[in-house]
Design an enzyme around this catalytic site. Sequence first.
Site, PDB file in Angstrom:
ATOM      1  CE  LYS A  35      -4.284  -0.068   2.378  1.00 37.30           C
ATOM      2  NZ  LYS A  35      -5.030   0.038   3.632  1.00 37.30           N
ATOM      3  CD  GLU A 155     -16.192   3.469   2.428  1.00 41.28           C
ATOM      4  OE1 GLU A 155     -16.472   2.919   1.359  1.00 41.28           O
ATOM      5  OE2 GLU A 155     -15.837   2.838   3.446  1.00 41.28           O
ATOM      6  CB  CYS A 260     -19.460   2.611   9.001  1.00 41.15           C
ATOM      7  SG  CYS A 260     -17.912   3.034   8.213  1.00 41.15           S
TER       8      CYS A 260
HETATM    9  C1  UGA Z   1     -21.499   6.062   7.418  1.00 42.76           C
HETATM   10  C2  UGA Z   1     -22.018   7.377   8.007  1.00 42.76           C
HETATM   11  O1  UGA Z   1     -22.970   7.959   7.127  1.00 42.76           O
HETATM   12  C3  UGA Z   1     -20.867   8.353   8.232  1.00 42.76           C
HETATM   13  O2  UGA Z   1     -21.352   9.525   8.865  1.00 42.76           O
HETATM   14  C4  UGA Z   1     -19.820   7.693   9.131  1.00 42.76           C
HETATM   15  O3  UGA Z   1     -18.709   8.537   9.352  1.00 42.76           O
HETATM   16  C5  UGA Z   1     -19.335   6.420   8.456  1.00 42.76           C
HETATM   17  O4  UGA Z   1     -20.468   5.540   8.258  1.00 42.76           O
HETATM   18  C6  UGA Z   1     -18.334   5.761   9.383  1.00 42.76           C
HETATM   19  O5  UGA Z   1     -18.709   5.328  10.472  1.00 42.76           O
HETATM   20  O6  UGA Z   1     -17.132   5.784   9.061  1.00 42.76           O
HETATM   21  P1  UGA Z   1     -20.827   5.208   4.978  1.00 42.76           P
HETATM   22  O7  UGA Z   1     -20.613   3.871   5.591  1.00 42.76           O
HETATM   23  O8  UGA Z   1     -19.809   5.745   4.027  1.00 42.76           O
HETATM   24  O9  UGA Z   1     -20.989   6.334   6.115  1.00 42.76           O
HETATM   25  O10 UGA Z   1     -22.202   5.096   4.183  1.00 42.76           O
HETATM   26  P2  UGA Z   1     -23.635   5.812   4.231  1.00 42.76           P
HETATM   27  O11 UGA Z   1     -23.676   6.894   3.252  1.00 42.76           O
HETATM   28  O12 UGA Z   1     -24.003   6.126   5.628  1.00 42.76           O
HETATM   29  O13 UGA Z   1     -24.554   4.611   3.711  1.00 42.76           O
HETATM   30  C7  UGA Z   1     -24.642   3.400   4.454  1.00 42.76           C
HETATM   31  C8  UGA Z   1     -25.625   2.445   3.819  1.00 42.76           C
HETATM   32  O14 UGA Z   1     -26.953   2.909   3.985  1.00 42.76           O
HETATM   33  C9  UGA Z   1     -25.441   2.241   2.306  1.00 42.76           C
HETATM   34  O15 UGA Z   1     -25.545   0.860   2.023  1.00 42.76           O
HETATM   35  C10 UGA Z   1     -26.583   3.013   1.687  1.00 42.76           C
HETATM   36  O16 UGA Z   1     -26.995   2.493   0.454  1.00 42.76           O
HETATM   37  C11 UGA Z   1     -27.656   2.838   2.752  1.00 42.76           C
HETATM   38  N1  UGA Z   1     -28.682   3.904   2.740  1.00 42.76           N
HETATM   39  C12 UGA Z   1     -28.348   5.199   2.966  1.00 42.76           C
HETATM   40  C13 UGA Z   1     -30.019   3.555   2.530  1.00 42.76           C
HETATM   41  O17 UGA Z   1     -30.363   2.373   2.339  1.00 42.76           O
HETATM   42  N2  UGA Z   1     -30.971   4.554   2.555  1.00 42.76           N
HETATM   43  C14 UGA Z   1     -30.647   5.843   2.765  1.00 42.76           C
HETATM   44  O18 UGA Z   1     -31.568   6.701   2.783  1.00 42.76           O
HETATM   45  C15 UGA Z   1     -29.307   6.179   2.979  1.00 42.76           C
END
Ligand code: UGA
Length: 426
Positions: A35, A155, A260
Amino acid sequence: MRICVVGAGYVGLTTAAALAVFGHEVQCVDINQAKIDDLNQGKMPIYEPGLDDLITEYSQKNKLHFSNNVVESIRDYPIILIAVGTPSQSDGSCNLSYIKQIVEIIASTINSYKIIITKSTVPPGTNEWIQQTFMEMGIKDDLFDIVSNPEFLREGRALWDIFHPNKLVFGTKTDRPLEVLKQLYLNEDTPFIFTSLTGAELIKYASNAFLATKISFANEMARICDAFEVDYADINKALGMDPRIGPDFLNAGLGFGGSCLPKDLSSLKHSALTHKIETKLLDAVIEINHKQIELYVQKLSDVLSPLAGRQITVWGVTFKPGTDDLRFSPSIALIQQLIQRGCIVHTFDPMVKLEASDVIPYMDQYESVDNSDALIIATEWDHFINCDWPEVQGRMKGSIVLDARNCLDGELIRNQGLLYLGVGIG
Ligand code: UGA
């Protein structure tokens, strides 16, 4: 300030690049030699929009360095920011072995005052444990300060999030590191929340648990809408207009995945149980999420029975759009269920060529639907929302389009003579 960021994953790399932009001198270290070699040659180990350009720019400006000399770097830098992985264990608890390794290295090399910042998501009590470990190892408390500083980066939008935070959370034991912490991210207008070490850890868990709860609520409402032939999109819109509820994280679909939300929910539940606290709401959130895959497979089999032997194309394999991350991807869970039911699965994803036995991955979006009985949209990439539906219709054998992210214009698809299916679509 001179900062050593430990861990070159999504969080570590984004944070290291942003700290360099903020004017600090940053050394990002990782034990993974390959990496670090890649990063030193300008190759990115992950996909995060815009991060490659930033890393190249600040490496050339000599503000950002990469090394696999973890011990020496930790010894030489006054601020250590820990961003290593904390994956789930089989019982749902968090595996803290990488954190423990770093704590041991710091404890055995510390020779001048250091601020040790935990950015990795860790269960409540972990930073207190680090503090305790240092004390037990005879390290005087005037030599270090432990800070719990969780991240809230999504992400795919991590750079936007780090440059426009809605808050900065710092858990500390003393006021001593506060002035340094205030200058770390150079966000004068961002509110600070100063709390205890464990308070900061719980803010992070509460945040992800609440987001997951909104999603499972949306999914349960979409099922109810389905039964009453109501379009969940109308409910979603109305809910979002109420400032007490807010419009985000109410999209129904295959459910939440990624590295996450699922992990943090399990870990929070595990932590609560160790204190004999029942987590009925979290349990329901997790259960609803697990059942989403089954629900969509059932939708498909209702119109395409038997499923065995059918050719199904799945568009989107990452856990959400805008990333190349496959960890806990609901799409992959869906693909596995389809394979178990005897389907022949073809896949297309704009970012990742899925390497899995029993799956036929395509590099061309339209070729992937040739002769398929059904097409499933598993992540809401723009490539799918804005696709050429007459082309899709012309290539498919069957006519089923299952929108597992409620992201398509159903009318448009029906007008092509295709059968548009979903949950909560009225
Ligand atoms: C999440 C949090 O949103 C961040 O704030 C946090 O910092 C991060 O985890 C972490 O702990 O590091 P992330 O895992 O990148 O971020 O993804 P999200 O955008 O939260 O989406 C998570 C999942 O929920 C995805 O599979 C997405 O498709 C799903 N989702 C999201 C839904 O099914 N419906 C929605 O309305 C929104």
